[in-house]
Every structure is written in C-alpha cells, then in structure tokens.
Write a protein that holds these residues in place. Sequence first.
Motif, PDB file in Angstrom:
ATOM      1  N   THR A  69      22.599  52.839  40.304  1.00 31.94           N
ATOM      2  CA  THR A  69      22.411  51.538  41.627  1.00 31.94           C
ATOM      3  C   THR A  69      21.301  50.492  41.431  1.00 31.94           C
ATOM      4  OG1 THR A  69      23.276  54.120  42.985  1.00 31.94           O
ATOM      5  CG2 THR A  69      21.915  52.515  43.586  1.00 31.94           C
ATOM      6  N   SER A  93      23.708  47.995  39.164  1.00 30.90           N
ATOM      7  CA  SER A  93      24.614  47.648  40.554  1.00 30.90           C
ATOM      8  C   SER A  93      24.186  46.013  41.404  1.00 30.90           C
ATOM      9  CB  SER A  93      25.187  48.807  41.076  1.00 30.90           C
ATOM     10  OG  SER A  93      26.060  49.518  40.328  1.00 30.90           O
ATOM     11  N   SER A 113      29.628  40.460  41.667  1.00 32.30           N
ATOM     12  CA  SER A 113      30.107  41.377  42.189  1.00 32.30           C
ATOM     13  C   SER A 113      30.075  42.815  40.956  1.00 32.30           C
ATOM     14  CB  SER A 113      31.253  41.979  43.404  1.00 32.30           C
ATOM     15  OG  SER A 113      30.646  43.011  44.260  1.00 32.30           O
ATOM     16  N   PRO A 114      29.365  43.850  41.253  1.00 27.50           N
ATOM     17  CA  PRO A 114      29.166  44.538  40.209  1.00 27.50           C
ATOM     18  C   PRO A 114      30.688  46.139  40.644  1.00 27.50           C
ATOM     19  CG  PRO A 114      27.122  45.395  41.415  1.00 27.50           C
ATOM     20  CD  PRO A 114      27.595  44.067  41.641  1.00 27.50           C
ATOM     21  N   ALA A 115      31.309  45.496  41.595  1.00 28.27           N
ATOM     22  CA  ALA A 115      32.275  46.441  41.532  1.00 28.27           C
ATOM     23  C   ALA A 115      33.041  46.374  43.504  1.00 28.27           C
ATOM     24  CB  ALA A 115      32.040  47.676  41.951  1.00 28.27           C
ATOM     25  N   ASP A 116      34.091  46.128  43.132  1.00 29.64           N
ATOM     26  CA  ASP A 116      34.647  45.699  44.741  1.00 29.64           C
ATOM     27  C   ASP A 116      34.298  45.483  45.445  1.00 29.64           C
ATOM     28  OD1 ASP A 116      36.734  44.680  43.002  1.00 29.64           O
ATOM     29  OD2 ASP A 116      38.359  46.322  43.634  1.00 29.64           O
ATOM     30  N   ASN A 171      36.070  40.622  43.996  1.00 29.30           N
ATOM     31  CA  ASN A 171      36.392  41.326  42.905  1.00 29.30           C
ATOM     32  C   ASN A 171      35.550  41.632  42.705  1.00 29.30           C
ATOM     33  OD1 ASN A 171      39.164  41.248  43.478  1.00 29.30           O
ATOM     34  ND2 ASN A 171      39.549  39.783  42.844  1.00 29.30           N
ATOM     35  N   ALA A 172      35.698  42.328  41.539  1.00 26.75           N
ATOM     36  CA  ALA A 172      33.990  43.484  41.247  1.00 26.75           C
ATOM     37  C   ALA A 172      33.938  42.555  38.971  1.00 26.75           C
ATOM     38  CB  ALA A 172      34.447  44.814  39.784  1.00 26.75           C
ATOM     39  N   VAL A 207      28.553  45.713  49.174  1.00 29.47           N
ATOM     40  CA  VAL A 207      29.327  46.869  47.888  1.00 29.47           C
ATOM     41  C   VAL A 207      29.123  48.477  48.446  1.00 29.47           C
ATOM     42  CG1 VAL A 207      30.170  47.801  45.497  1.00 29.47           C
ATOM     43  CG2 VAL A 207      29.969  45.268  45.570  1.00 29.47           C
TER      44      VAL A 207
END
Length: 113
Positions: free
Chosen positions: A20, A23, A48-51, A74-75, A99
């Motif tokens: 976490t 991220s 961004s670390p993920a969508d 998007n990631a 996220v």
Amino acid sequence: MLKQTTLAALALTATFAAATSASAADAYFGVQNAVKDSGDLTISYVNSPADGVIEIYDYDGSVKGRLLGTEAVNAGGNINTEVDVTNYPASKVIAVLKVGGQELATKTLYVND
C-alpha cells in the motif's frame, strides 16, 4: 501452532502495508500549476499505480468544495487527461487521484482565462 498462525498473520499484514505504501509513492501529478478556463480541464501528467480516477473539486483556500468532474485513468503514466468540468470557479481547483477509493495524490491548479 498458534504462534505460527500469529506470525503468518503478521507477515501478511506487513506485506499488505508495504504494498500500500509503495502504491502511494508511485502516485503523483506532473509539474503543472495552471489550467485553462474552458469546459474541459487538461491534466498534463498523472502517474497512477493502478487503474483509478481523477476527481476535480472546487478549492477555496484550503477547503475542498463540491465535486466538479471525474475522469478514469489507467495504471502508469497518463498524458493530457481531459476532465469534463462545468461551472467551476475562476480561481483554483484541486485534482485528486483516487485508486480503490483511496486518495493517493492531490494537486492544486490555478485557473487562467
């Protein structure tokens, strides 16, 4: 047996916490201080670390106001993301990267004519 179960639970918790925090460290907005006053706000760069989603809020002083618009990201790196925003103030807004429902990064943006 109880000791092994407790150690396994602690290891899992530590792994989740590390993932976490990593991220959050990978979430950021690029160098940008202003946006044009139009129907869309263009966020020049966000990582961004993920969508996730960018949310744009009215921002007066240090108080986040009403939600003005959102756009999915998007990631990875997202370049020139346009957020449809209507009826926003002529002074400043705050962009928030979320996220999984968590706020990972914010950026104050001044609105230019």
